[in-house]
Design a protein around this motif. Structure first.
Motif, PDB file in Angstrom:
ATOM      1  N   ALA A 141     -43.100  82.240  59.684  1.00 11.47           N
ATOM      2  CA  ALA A 141     -43.556  82.493  58.429  1.00 11.47           C
ATOM      3  C   ALA A 141     -42.873  82.673  57.546  1.00 11.47           C
ATOM      4  O   ALA A 141     -42.686  82.524  56.315  1.00 11.47           O
ATOM      5  CB  ALA A 141     -44.760  83.561  58.578  1.00 11.47           C
ATOM      6  N   LYS A 142     -41.529  83.424  57.937  1.00 11.98           N
ATOM      7  CA  LYS A 142     -40.769  84.065  56.804  1.00 11.98           C
ATOM      8  C   LYS A 142     -39.453  83.709  56.828  1.00 11.98           C
ATOM      9  O   LYS A 142     -38.687  83.746  55.456  1.00 11.98           O
ATOM     10  CB  LYS A 142     -40.570  85.505  57.231  1.00 11.98           C
ATOM     11  N   TYR A 143     -38.829  82.909  57.572  1.00 11.82           N
ATOM     12  CA  TYR A 143     -37.301  82.480  57.492  1.00 11.82           C
ATOM     13  C   TYR A 143     -37.123  81.109  57.226  1.00 11.82           C
ATOM     14  O   TYR A 143     -37.906  80.474  57.537  1.00 11.82           O
ATOM     15  CB  TYR A 143     -36.740  82.960  59.041  1.00 11.82           C
ATOM     16  N   SER A 144     -35.996  80.822  56.453  1.00 10.54           N
ATOM     17  CA  SER A 144     -35.681  79.693  55.846  1.00 10.54           C
ATOM     18  C   SER A 144     -35.672  78.613  56.860  1.00 10.54           C
ATOM     19  O   SER A 144     -34.983  78.746  57.898  1.00 10.54           O
ATOM     20  CB  SER A 144     -34.387  79.852  55.186  1.00 10.54           C
ATOM     21  N   LYS A 145     -36.016  77.512  56.538  1.00 11.71           N
ATOM     22  CA  LYS A 145     -35.865  75.916  57.076  1.00 11.71           C
ATOM     23  C   LYS A 145     -34.599  75.298  56.902  1.00 11.71           C
ATOM     24  O   LYS A 145     -34.115  74.222  57.451  1.00 11.71           O
ATOM     25  CB  LYS A 145     -37.031  75.307  57.023  1.00 11.71           C
ATOM     26  N   THR A 146     -33.503  75.931  56.133  1.00 11.63           N
ATOM     27  CA  THR A 146     -32.237  75.348  55.802  1.00 11.63           C
ATOM     28  C   THR A 146     -31.345  75.377  57.045  1.00 11.63           C
ATOM     29  O   THR A 146     -31.199  76.413  57.645  1.00 11.63           O
ATOM     30  CB  THR A 146     -31.528  76.209  54.733  1.00 11.63           C
ATOM     31  N   PRO A 147     -31.028  74.095  57.612  1.00 10.71           N
ATOM     32  CA  PRO A 147     -30.035  74.179  58.629  1.00 10.71           C
ATOM     33  C   PRO A 147     -28.840  75.022  58.694  1.00 10.71           C
ATOM     34  O   PRO A 147     -28.097  74.942  57.470  1.00 10.71           O
ATOM     35  CB  PRO A 147     -29.581  72.716  58.677  1.00 10.71           C
ATOM     36  N   PRO A 148     -28.526  76.059  59.586  1.00 10.65           N
ATOM     37  CA  PRO A 148     -27.272  76.909  59.425  1.00 10.65           C
ATOM     38  C   PRO A 148     -26.091  75.827  59.804  1.00 10.65           C
ATOM     39  O   PRO A 148     -26.359  74.898  60.674  1.00 10.65           O
ATOM     40  CB  PRO A 148     -27.792  77.702  60.608  1.00 10.65           C
ATOM     41  N   GLN A 149     -25.032  76.178  59.429  1.00 12.99           N
ATOM     42  CA  GLN A 149     -23.799  75.401  59.767  1.00 12.99           C
ATOM     43  C   GLN A 149     -22.952  76.016  60.618  1.00 12.99           C
ATOM     44  O   GLN A 149     -22.750  77.334  60.565  1.00 12.99           O
ATOM     45  CB  GLN A 149     -23.012  75.240  58.657  1.00 12.99           C
ATOM     46  N   VAL A 150     -22.651  75.590  61.792  1.00 11.11           N
ATOM     47  CA  VAL A 150     -21.497  76.172  62.863  1.00 11.11           C
ATOM     48  C   VAL A 150     -20.575  75.027  63.168  1.00 11.11           C
ATOM     49  O   VAL A 150     -21.280  73.851  63.503  1.00 11.11           O
ATOM     50  CB  VAL A 150     -22.468  76.679  63.908  1.00 11.11           C
ATOM     51  N   GLU A 151     -19.486  75.204  63.643  1.00 10.11           N
ATOM     52  CA  GLU A 151     -18.715  74.213  64.209  1.00 10.11           C
ATOM     53  C   GLU A 151     -18.477  74.511  65.538  1.00 10.11           C
ATOM     54  O   GLU A 151     -18.405  75.661  66.328  1.00 10.11           O
ATOM     55  CB  GLU A 151     -17.182  74.510  63.880  1.00 10.11           C
ATOM     56  N   ILE A 152     -18.710  73.304  66.602  1.00 11.99           N
ATOM     57  CA  ILE A 152     -19.035  73.446  67.730  1.00 11.99           C
ATOM     58  C   ILE A 152     -17.625  72.673  68.505  1.00 11.99           C
ATOM     59  O   ILE A 152     -17.244  71.451  68.236  1.00 11.99           O
ATOM     60  CB  ILE A 152     -20.151  72.889  68.428  1.00 11.99           C
ATOM     61  N   ASP A 153     -17.004  73.366  69.407  1.00  8.14           N
ATOM     62  CA  ASP A 153     -15.975  72.715  70.073  1.00  8.14           C
ATOM     63  C   ASP A 153     -16.645  72.198  71.583  1.00  8.14           C
ATOM     64  O   ASP A 153     -17.143  73.156  72.349  1.00  8.14           O
ATOM     65  CB  ASP A 153     -14.779  73.449  70.507  1.00  8.14           C
ATOM     66  N   MET A 154     -16.974  70.982  71.630  1.00 10.41           N
ATOM     67  CA  MET A 154     -17.902  70.418  72.593  1.00 10.41           C
ATOM     68  C   MET A 154     -17.182  70.754  73.952  1.00 10.41           C
ATOM     69  O   MET A 154     -18.153  71.058  75.004  1.00 10.41           O
ATOM     70  CB  MET A 154     -17.968  68.963  72.630  1.00 10.41           C
ATOM     71  N   ASP A 155     -15.941  70.894  74.329  1.00 10.38           N
ATOM     72  CA  ASP A 155     -15.276  70.766  75.644  1.00 10.38           C
ATOM     73  C   ASP A 155     -15.335  72.371  75.862  1.00 10.38           C
ATOM     74  O   ASP A 155     -15.163  72.934  77.026  1.00 10.38           O
ATOM     75  CB  ASP A 155     -14.073  70.340  75.737  1.00 10.38           C
ATOM     76  N   ASN A 156     -14.920  73.281  74.975  1.00 12.25           N
ATOM     77  CA  ASN A 156     -14.775  74.760  74.990  1.00 12.25           C
ATOM     78  C   ASN A 156     -15.666  75.660  74.920  1.00 12.25           C
ATOM     79  O   ASN A 156     -15.574  76.910  75.169  1.00 12.25           O
ATOM     80  CB  ASN A 156     -13.272  74.855  74.287  1.00 12.25           C
ATOM     81  N   ASP A 157     -16.458  75.433  73.781  1.00  8.52           N
ATOM     82  CA  ASP A 157     -17.665  76.431  73.526  1.00  8.52           C
ATOM     83  C   ASP A 157     -18.820  76.310  74.492  1.00  8.52           C
ATOM     84  O   ASP A 157     -19.168  75.399  74.998  1.00  8.52           O
ATOM     85  CB  ASP A 157     -18.240  76.077  71.860  1.00  8.52           C
ATOM     86  N   ILE A 158     -19.158  77.734  74.764  1.00  7.70           N
ATOM     87  CA  ILE A 158     -20.361  77.822  75.763  1.00  7.70           C
ATOM     88  C   ILE A 158     -21.567  77.628  75.102  1.00  7.70           C
ATOM     89  O   ILE A 158     -21.794  78.221  74.216  1.00  7.70           O
ATOM     90  CB  ILE A 158     -20.241  79.299  76.211  1.00  7.70           C
ATOM     91  N   ALA A 159     -22.411  76.731  75.786  1.00  9.81           N
ATOM     92  CA  ALA A 159     -23.921  76.555  75.423  1.00  9.81           C
ATOM     93  C   ALA A 159     -24.864  77.273  75.853  1.00  9.81           C
ATOM     94  O   ALA A 159     -25.912  77.851  75.529  1.00  9.81           O
ATOM     95  CB  ALA A 159     -24.308  75.236  75.565  1.00  9.81           C
ATOM     96  N   LEU A 160     -24.541  78.061  77.377  1.00  9.82           N
ATOM     97  CA  LEU A 160     -25.579  78.111  78.307  1.00  9.82           C
ATOM     98  C   LEU A 160     -24.876  79.316  79.377  1.00  9.82           C
ATOM     99  O   LEU A 160     -23.557  78.677  79.967  1.00  9.82           O
ATOM    100  CB  LEU A 160     -25.981  76.988  78.919  1.00  9.82           C
ATOM    101  N   PHE A 161     -25.415  80.122  79.658  1.00  8.35           N
ATOM    102  CA  PHE A 161     -25.093  81.176  80.750  1.00  8.35           C
ATOM    103  C   PHE A 161     -26.139  80.667  81.686  1.00  8.35           C
ATOM    104  O   PHE A 161     -27.463  81.317  81.505  1.00  8.35           O
ATOM    105  CB  PHE A 161     -25.045  82.429  80.645  1.00  8.35           C
ATOM    106  N   GLU A 162     -25.977  79.902  83.032  1.00  9.31           N
ATOM    107  CA  GLU A 162     -26.970  79.553  83.914  1.00  9.31           C
ATOM    108  C   GLU A 162     -26.671  80.428  85.171  1.00  9.31           C
ATOM    109  O   GLU A 162     -25.733  80.334  85.870  1.00  9.31           O
ATOM    110  CB  GLU A 162     -26.985  78.140  84.347  1.00  9.31           C
ATOM    111  N   TYR A 163     -27.711  81.423  85.312  1.00 12.48           N
ATOM    112  CA  TYR A 163     -27.451  82.384  86.476  1.00 12.48           C
ATOM    113  C   TYR A 163     -27.631  81.669  87.917  1.00 12.48           C
ATOM    114  O   TYR A 163     -28.618  80.937  88.023  1.00 12.48           O
ATOM    115  CB  TYR A 163     -27.817  83.618  86.427  1.00 12.48           C
ATOM    116  N   THR A 164     -26.537  82.077  88.692  1.00 12.93           N
ATOM    117  CA  THR A 164     -26.763  81.390  90.296  1.00 12.93           C
ATOM    118  C   THR A 164     -28.093  82.084  90.730  1.00 12.93           C
ATOM    119  O   THR A 164     -28.392  83.051  90.429  1.00 12.93           O
ATOM    120  CB  THR A 164     -25.724  81.465  90.910  1.00 12.93           C
ATOM    121  N   GLY A 165     -28.415  81.417  91.937  1.00 15.45           N
ATOM    122  CA  GLY A 165     -29.443  82.129  92.664  1.00 15.45           C
ATOM    123  C   GLY A 165     -29.030  83.517  93.684  1.00 15.45           C
ATOM    124  O   GLY A 165     -29.956  84.351  93.970  1.00 15.45           O
ATOM    125  N   GLY A 166     -27.764  83.891  93.350  1.00  8.61           N
ATOM    126  CA  GLY A 166     -27.323  85.119  94.265  1.00  8.61           C
ATOM    127  C   GLY A 166     -27.659  85.144  95.566  1.00  8.61           C
ATOM    128  O   GLY A 166     -27.955  86.087  96.262  1.00  8.61           O
TER     129      GLY A 166
END
Length: 395
Positions: free
Chosen positions: A187-212
């Motif tokens: 309800a309160k926050y802007s819909k303006t797209p934030p800007q960020v530079e992403i290095d596709m090969d080196n920037d991390i998108a996800l920490f997926e934890y293993t089953g242990g």
């Protein structure tokens, strides 16, 4: 390495993954589809349709909330909730501000949750209000958290759901003091797209934890490229396109279920979302929304066929059903029974894969089905078989 398995590659499928909009982050695919087909349903949640435009704008709002909270690129945000539009909105929103998505199993107890929050150094946690008894007990032991965001399944359910709800989805919304309400963000926050530079090969998108299984779970660090590549591969293998309606019942926190959180968005398809598997709900969802693809586990298929009202529903829209031999192994008898039950839908073993590789390391080629096998290596994979006692010796 000679890739001897390529002789079994499906002749109708390209040998390279189709990155249909190029090597860009998955949230840019969302933005492109929101411009191309703004009113098309990206998600159907028990009758509540979330358009591509709404999904894009809502994830921008969540990203802007995280930025105002003080988070910066590389900070980690946990998702401790079941399949829901809120999960998908937050997933894309975290990555839109450069954050790292940290999925947490909704089955966690206090110790398990605290371990992953602390191990990843999460700064924000998104959860459902009914999980706050667990989160509240763990909070004193999770000092990295700046904020907890709470939501309720009713926040994105229609007044009259078109499909049966599981019991816990019917629990009324609770106001949790000291937390941020997800709908207040919307309800309160802007819909303006934030800007960020992403290095596709080196920037991390996800920490997926293993089953242990061999110790405490470890966070597999998956790049933005991996997070684009493997869901794109899933779409190629299953034939998911802009006219697809993909039923998602596998949990999104799991790396296999996540393929189908991301995949439909990449191709501009519609995600028919179920929070939890229920055989009658699957029957009704396929019939009502003309589902074209489904990723399941074998016991799910058996439960659907065994339901006393199974014969009342039209399953003929299903084109392909990839499944996982979990508890029950897929065999030819089950596969043929499913094909007859649906009026022609193939039921194939889905994949073998690791959390560390974003899964889908193998797949079953449709023209060469071998039951009891996990198929052949997938796109750009290299496999070798070695001696168990002398791993330097290839067999």
């Amino acid at each position: 390495m000679e890739k001897i398995w390529m002789k079994h590659w499906p002749p109708e499928m390209a040998k390279e993954v189709a990155l249909t909009e190029g090597k860009i982050p998955i949230f840019e695919y969302l933005r492109l589809n929101a411009k191309r087909t703004p009113e098309k349903p990206a998600i159907i949640n028990y009758g509540r349709e979330i358009s591509y435009k709404e999904l894009d704008e809502a994830s921008d709002q969540f990203a802007n909330y995280l930025l105002e909270l003080g988070l910066v690129k590389g900070d980690r945000v946990g998702l401790f909730l079941g399949n829901s539009p809120q999960y998908i909105i937050a997933h894309f929103g975290i990555q839109k501000m450069g954050g790292i998505v940290c999925p947490c199993s909704p089955l966690f107890k206090e110790m398990e949750l605290a371990y992953e929050v602390n191990d990843a150094g999460m700064k924000c946690l998104v959860t459902v209000d009914i999980f706050m008894p667990i989160v509240g007990k763990a909070l004193p032991n999770m000092p990295s958290l700046l904020q907890v965001v709470t939501t309720n399944f009713h926040d994105y359910l229609p007044a009259e759901p078109t499909l049966p709800l599981v019991d816990y989805m019917q629990i009324p919304k609770q106001k949790i003091e000291g937390t941020m309400d997800f709908m207040d963000i919307m309800a309160k926050y802007s819909k303006t797209p934030p800007q960020v530079e992403i290095d596709m090969d080196n920037d991390i998108a996800l920490f997926e934890y293993t089953g242990g299984t061999t110790g405490l779970p470890k966070g597999a660090m998956l790049s933005h490229y991996a997070h684009l590549f493997k869901p794109s591969a899933a779409c190629d293998i299953m034939g998911i396109g802009e006219n697809s309606r993909v039923l998602t019942t596998m949990p999104y926190f799991n790396i296999a279920g996540m393929l189908f959180l991301v995949g439909p968005v990449l191709r501009g398809a519609t995600n028919v979302l179920l929070t939890q598997f229920d055989p009658l709900t699957v029957l009704q969802a396929v019939d009502k929304y003309k589902v074209t693809e489904w990723y399941s586990a074998v016991p799910m298929n058996l439960a659907v066929m065994a339901h006393p009202d199974a014969g009342k529903y039209d399953m003929s829209s299903l084109k392909l059903n990839m499944t996982t031999s979990f508890v029950v192994a897929l065999d030819e008898k089950i596969s043929k029974k499913w094909e007859a039950f649906t009026g022609g839908c193939l039921l194939l073993e889905g994949a073998y894969g690791l959390s560390e590789t974003h899964t889908l390391d193998t797949f079953c080629p449709r023209q060469k089905i071998k039951y009891g096998s996990m198929g052949i290596p997938s796109f750009n994979e290299e496999f070798k078989i070695v001696d168990f006692d002398d791993k330097s010796r290839e067999l």
